[in-house]
Design a protein around this motif. Structure first.
Motif, short mmCIF file in Angstrom:
data_model
loop_
_atom_site.label_atom_id
_atom_site.label_comp_id
_atom_site.label_asym_id
_atom_site.label_seq_id
_atom_site.Cartn_x
_atom_site.Cartn_y
_atom_site.Cartn_z
N ASP A 62 0.40 -1.04 -0.07
CA ASP A 62 0.13 -0.05 -0.16
C ASP A 62 0.70 1.29 0.39
O ASP A 62 0.80 2.05 -0.59
CB ASP A 62 -0.82 0.20 1.45
N VAL A 63 2.12 1.04 1.12
CA VAL A 63 2.72 2.10 1.05
C VAL A 63 2.95 2.83 -0.80
O VAL A 63 2.92 3.77 -0.94
CB VAL A 63 4.25 2.35 1.76
N ALA A 99 -9.06 7.26 -3.67
CA ALA A 99 -10.03 5.65 -4.23
C ALA A 99 -9.38 4.63 -3.90
O ALA A 99 -10.13 3.63 -3.58
CB ALA A 99 -10.19 6.21 -5.81
N HIS A 100 -7.72 4.47 -3.78
CA HIS A 100 -7.33 3.30 -3.23
C HIS A 100 -7.57 3.03 -2.34
O HIS A 100 -7.92 1.52 -1.73
CB HIS A 100 -5.77 3.06 -3.45
N LEU A 101 -7.85 3.61 -1.01
CA LEU A 101 -7.96 3.67 0.23
C LEU A 101 -9.62 2.65 0.23
O LEU A 101 -9.65 2.41 1.18
CB LEU A 101 -7.98 5.05 0.92
N GLU A 102 -10.02 3.70 -0.37
CA GLU A 102 -12.02 3.54 0.27
C GLU A 102 -11.92 2.26 -0.60
O GLU A 102 -12.18 1.14 -0.01
CB GLU A 102 -12.95 4.40 -1.10
N GLN A 103 -11.61 1.27 -1.93
CA GLN A 103 -11.37 0.46 -2.58
C GLN A 103 -11.01 -0.69 -1.77
O GLN A 103 -11.71 -1.66 -0.77
CB GLN A 103 -10.36 0.42 -3.55
N GLN A 104 -9.67 -0.31 -1.07
CA GLN A 104 -9.17 -1.62 0.27
C GLN A 104 -10.00 -1.81 1.37
O GLN A 104 -10.34 -2.24 2.04
CB GLN A 104 -8.03 -1.07 0.67
N ASN A 137 -4.01 13.31 -5.06
CA ASN A 137 -4.85 12.90 -3.98
C ASN A 137 -6.31 11.64 -3.78
O ASN A 137 -6.34 11.63 -3.57
CB ASN A 137 -4.60 13.78 -3.06
N GLU A 138 -6.46 12.36 -5.48
CA GLU A 138 -8.00 11.59 -5.96
C GLU A 138 -7.70 10.10 -6.15
O GLU A 138 -8.52 9.12 -4.92
CB GLU A 138 -8.44 12.16 -6.95
N ALA A 195 2.41 8.29 4.34
CA ALA A 195 2.16 6.63 3.58
C ALA A 195 2.88 5.61 5.12
O ALA A 195 1.63 4.68 4.88
CB ALA A 195 3.17 6.62 2.95
N ALA A 196 3.23 5.41 6.05
CA ALA A 196 3.62 4.59 6.90
C ALA A 196 2.39 4.44 8.15
O ALA A 196 1.75 3.52 8.14
CB ALA A 196 4.77 5.43 8.13
N GLY A 197 1.84 5.94 8.35
CA GLY A 197 0.87 5.60 8.93
C GLY A 197 -0.26 4.66 8.56
O GLY A 197 -0.96 4.46 8.75
N THR A 198 -0.74 5.47 7.25
CA THR A 198 -2.07 5.04 6.02
C THR A 198 -2.02 4.09 5.89
O THR A 198 -3.25 3.09 6.07
CB THR A 198 -2.14 6.14 5.48
N SER A 199 -0.71 2.48 5.71
CA SER A 199 -0.84 2.00 5.17
C SER A 199 -0.71 1.24 6.74
O SER A 199 -0.92 -0.41 6.13
CB SER A 199 -0.26 1.24 4.52
N THR A 200 -0.29 1.43 7.45
CA THR A 200 -0.64 0.39 8.69
C THR A 200 -2.02 0.77 9.55
O THR A 200 -2.65 -0.74 9.56
CB THR A 200 0.01 1.33 9.87
#
Ligand SMILES: [Zn+2]
Length: 806
Positions: free
Chosen positions: A78-79, A99-104, A94-95, A172-177
């Motif tokens: 994810d990172v 979209a990737h985050l929502e999908q995951q 950023n859009e 991306a560290a926090g978000t992928s975590t």
């Protein structure tokens, strides 16, 4: 406390130091002394190594780790998606990330939605220079419903990056975590409490996403526990560096449930002194409780184009994930109605865990340390090991290294930055280890030199007691001013005093005096050595003096052990003593040479090159009305590359109020064919001496932010609304006495309603917008490979402004 093991004579002619106890003859024999010294040193080295090993990050788990575990290998995938390129709030990149985050999250079967709103910044923080700050934000929010929820646990990180870099670590560290923690949680039994995953927008601009969530999202209405995950660098242990107030219960859970709990109550105090802010601030404003964690070493790449996925230490990512998952499970099962306690805890890492005690013990412990050190001094005098005069002298002289070491460390850094001015714009050098070791060697040299010069006249006992007295007094000072940091000196002083008392009261021919002073020094090592190691990345080399200070305090606690090594301590006489005195200067000389050599190696190794470029700061600002353009730089002492653009100093406040005020370097630039943001009047009504202007501000190009300022010599602003939301009207200094900053403006523009009291005819309004990237500008020459970009929110900014009289 050193005295029992260290009888001494003053050399030629042989003359005993008055008051030195004759009982400690055992260790006057050089061989025994050497054995004792070696054993003590080995023990201290082992304790030190254990403390440092405890700070190591765990090995990253591969992508095929068990489903219930956190895998840095999986998170790293994810990172790579999140940080493929710079994705500042409002940008198309950023859009795509969103979209990737929502999908995951949807893919995990979680209720997922996007909170799309316009929000003001948290508190009135970083953006305040330009005026009242708002942003259009889109937070990604997903919920794992609990079975019998007693409250909500929020895992928070920001998914936007700065404009200058892809945010491979930040955040991306926090978000992928969070994505990987969410995945792990959905594989197991449902938790008791609701777990909410909050991936915020526009953290870098103004913390606006977190502020919007905390203030207005329905899931946030009842508060809860926030675990915020950040990165301000690329490597090193994850440090839990900030908590909500009255944290004792939270810290207790942290110590119990985080597999690698590195955190100290001192960090909170340090953090307050730094100019950083995170989303956590926005939650604290709204009375959530929680913990804030980040890894911070490798700060050279912070906010720069070098903050790529490849730069990430996956051990740090694994630690983030192990801790976040452990804490999410624990908080997910705890009764969240009982998390506030009446007090803050003092806490710090020790090998194998986290020591914690109630903060109300801080002052009593500090006073107890003073009392015990006082008792030790009194008993030292009564036993004849030091006179009152020597004790007083020992106390006075112990201040010398405490002051000299930090001052010398700062001077060393001044010398290094004079040789390499590019360091001025970096949080920390790319390869700081050599400079850190140089500072430690310097502190050691100062301590040893001081000891070699004072020991013969003052005596080891008086110096040791004097050193402890300063630690104890600092403990009282800290307990009052910086309570979370008081343990740093109080606990070593307590241990040192107890060790000294034991050494005084036990049989001098046996091993116990050495054991006692070594054990006391070991306590100092456990507490102060990790502090030294963590302070370097926390404060950067520019404040290396703080680490040097702590290192000297550690040296003072260990004085009695250092003394075992002292060649004069063996009680030699005549020529031997003379030789011993010369020998005593050796370690000091060796440390001084080491400091110089290490600094030299640092300068040799840490050169600027394409992979480690010298950071430079450049902006471009143009007035679309006059066509006048200029280059601007925040560098106080411009690098050679920047020097090609700037030749003077200016205050841009009058022409570009959106850039804040203050002096910048400036130079003439060619005019670019760029449109200023359009300002349309949608409605204009005057009633009762008040004029209400409904305006639309529309950037004519892809802009990261837009600003609107009012010349308050033409009208007094009474009220202001942005996108239907009222914003505070706070006077700014200078010509443009009222200002608005809007981050991530939508393409269709921003509606602003101003109610003013006109002063003279027309109202003068100044509109500005800013985009990122200077490459396409006339006269811009690309940087050579070894020249990089400063990690700041205004690097590479391209601003266009125009005044509208309305
Ligand atoms: Zn950041």
């Amino acid at each position: 406390m050193g005295a029992p093991t260290t009888p001494a004579t003053t050399g030629t002619p042989p003359r005993p130091i008055p008051g030195v106890h004759p009982a400690s003859r055992a260790l006057t024999r050089p061989r025994r002394r050497l054995v004792a010294a070696a054993a003590a040193l080995v023990a201290l080295a082992a304790v030190g190594a254990g403390s440092l090993l405890d700070l190591r990050t765990p090995a990253p788990k591969s992508a095929d780790a068990p489903a219930g575990a956190f895998s840095a290998g999986r998170a790293y995938e994810d990172v790579q998606v999140i940080a493929a390129r710079s994705h500042v709030a409002g940008s198309p990149a950023n859009e795509e990330v969103r979209a990737h985050l929502e999908q995951q999250l949807r893919g995990l079967g979680l209720e997922t939605e996007v909170q799309d709103t316009v929000a003001p910044e948290a508190g009135q923080l970083s953006g305040a220079a330009g005026g009242a700050t708002v942003a259009r934000v889109r937070n990604v929010v997903a919920r794992l419903p609990g079975t019998d929820s007693t409250g909500r646990v929020f895992l928070v990180s920001h998914y936007d990056s700065v404009q200058t870099g892809p945010g491979g670590n930040d955040d991306a560290a926090g978000t992928s975590t969070i994505l990987e923690v969410a995945r792990a949680l959905t594989t197991g039994p449902r938790p008791r409490n609701d777990i909410v995953f909050v991936l915020t927008d526009a953290e870098e601009a103004c913390l606006c996403g977190a502020a919007a969530f905390a203030a207005s999202h329905p899931l946030a209405a009842d508060g809860g526990v926030v675990l915020n995950l950040e990165a301000r660098g690329s490597t090193g242990p994850v440090i839990m560096f900030e908590t909500s107030r009255n944290n004792a219960k939270l810290v207790d859970i942290f110590g119990r449930a985080a597999p690698h709990p590195v955190g100290t109550s001192f960090a909170v105090e340090i953090y307050r002194a730094l100019p950083n802010d995170t989303d956590f601030t926005a939650f604290l404003d709204q009375k959530f409780v929680g913990l804030n964690s980040a890894y911070i070493d490798g700060g050279a790449i912070y906010h720069t184009p070098l903050d790529t996925p490849a730069a990430m230490d996956r051990g740090s990512l694994q630690q983030h994930g192990d801790n976040a998952l452990g804490l999410a499970r624990e908080f997910g099962g705890t009764d969240l109605t009982e998390l506030r306690s009446g007090h803050d805890a003092t806490y710090f890492p020790v090998p194998g865990g986290l020591v914690r005690y109630p903060g109300w013990l801080t002052v009593p412990l500090a006073l107890l340390a003073v009392a015990l050190v006082g008792t030790l001094g009194w008993l030292t005098r009564r036993s004849g090991r030091a006179s009152t005069g020597r004790l007083a002298a020992g106390f006075a002289l112990a201040l010398v290294p405490i002051v000299a070491a930090p001052v010398a460390a700062q001077l060393l850094w001044l010398a290094i930055t004079t040789i390499r001015p590019g360091y001025a714009e970096l949080l920390d050098p790319y390869r700081p280890i050599w400079y850190r070791l140089a500072v430690l060697a310097l502190a050691t040299a100062i301590l040893f030199t001081w000891y070699a010069l004072t020991r013969r006249r003052i005596g080891p006992a008086a110096l040791a007691v004097g050193g402890l007295a300063w630690l104890a007094l600092l403990g009282v000072l800290l307990a009052v001013a910086v309570p979370g940091g008081a343990y740093l000196t109080t606990v070593p002083a307590l241990a040192g005093a107890l060790g000294g008392l034991v050494a005084l009261r036990t049989r001098q021919t046996g091993p116990w005096p050495v054991v006692a002073v070594t054990a006391a020094a070991a306590v100092g090592v456990v507490i102060l050595l990790p502090t030294v190691v963590l302070l370097f990345p926390a404060l950067g080399m520019a404040m290396g003096g703080v680490a040097a200070l702590v290192a000297v305090l550690l040296g003072l606690v260990a004085l009695p052990v250092v003394d075992l090594l002292h060649p004069q301590a063996g009680g030699q006489r005549g020529l031997l003593a003379l030789r011993a005195r010369r020998l005593a200067v050796l370690p000091a000389g060796a440390a001084a040479v080491a400091a110089v050599v290490l600094a030299g190696v640092g300068l040799g190794v840490d050169r600027f090159d394409a992979a480690h470029p010298a950071p430079t700061h450049l902006m471009y600002a143009m007035d679309a009305g006059t066509g006048q353009a200029r280059w601007l730089s925040h560098e106080s002492d411009p690098q050679p590359w920047t020097d090609g653009y700037v030749d003077g100093v200016t205050d841009v406040g009058d022409d570009f109020p959106g850039l804040g005020d203050g002096e910048l370097r400036t130079g003439p630039a060619q005019s670019a064919n760029l449109p200023a943001p359009k300002l349309e009047v949608l409605a204009d009504a005057t009633a009762g001496g008040e004029r209400t202007l409904r305006l639309r501000l529309t950037p004519q190009r892809a802009a990261r932010l837009a600003t609107l300022h009012v010349d308050t010599s033409t009208a007094t602003v009474l009220r202001a609304e942005v996108a239907g939301r009222s914003v505070p009207v706070e006077p700014r200094a200078g010509k443009w006495g009222f200002g608005l900053v809007f981050h991530a403006p939508p393409a269709e523009g921003i509606e602003v309603t101003l109610t003013v009291r006109p002063i003279a005819g027309q109202v003068a309004l100044r509109a500005m917008d800013a985009s990122d990237g200077l490459d396409a500008l006339p006269g811009f020459r690309p940087r050579p490979p070894a020249v990089g970009v400063v990690g700041s929110h205004s690097s590479e900014m391209l601003a266009v402004a125009r005044t509208y009289p309305i």
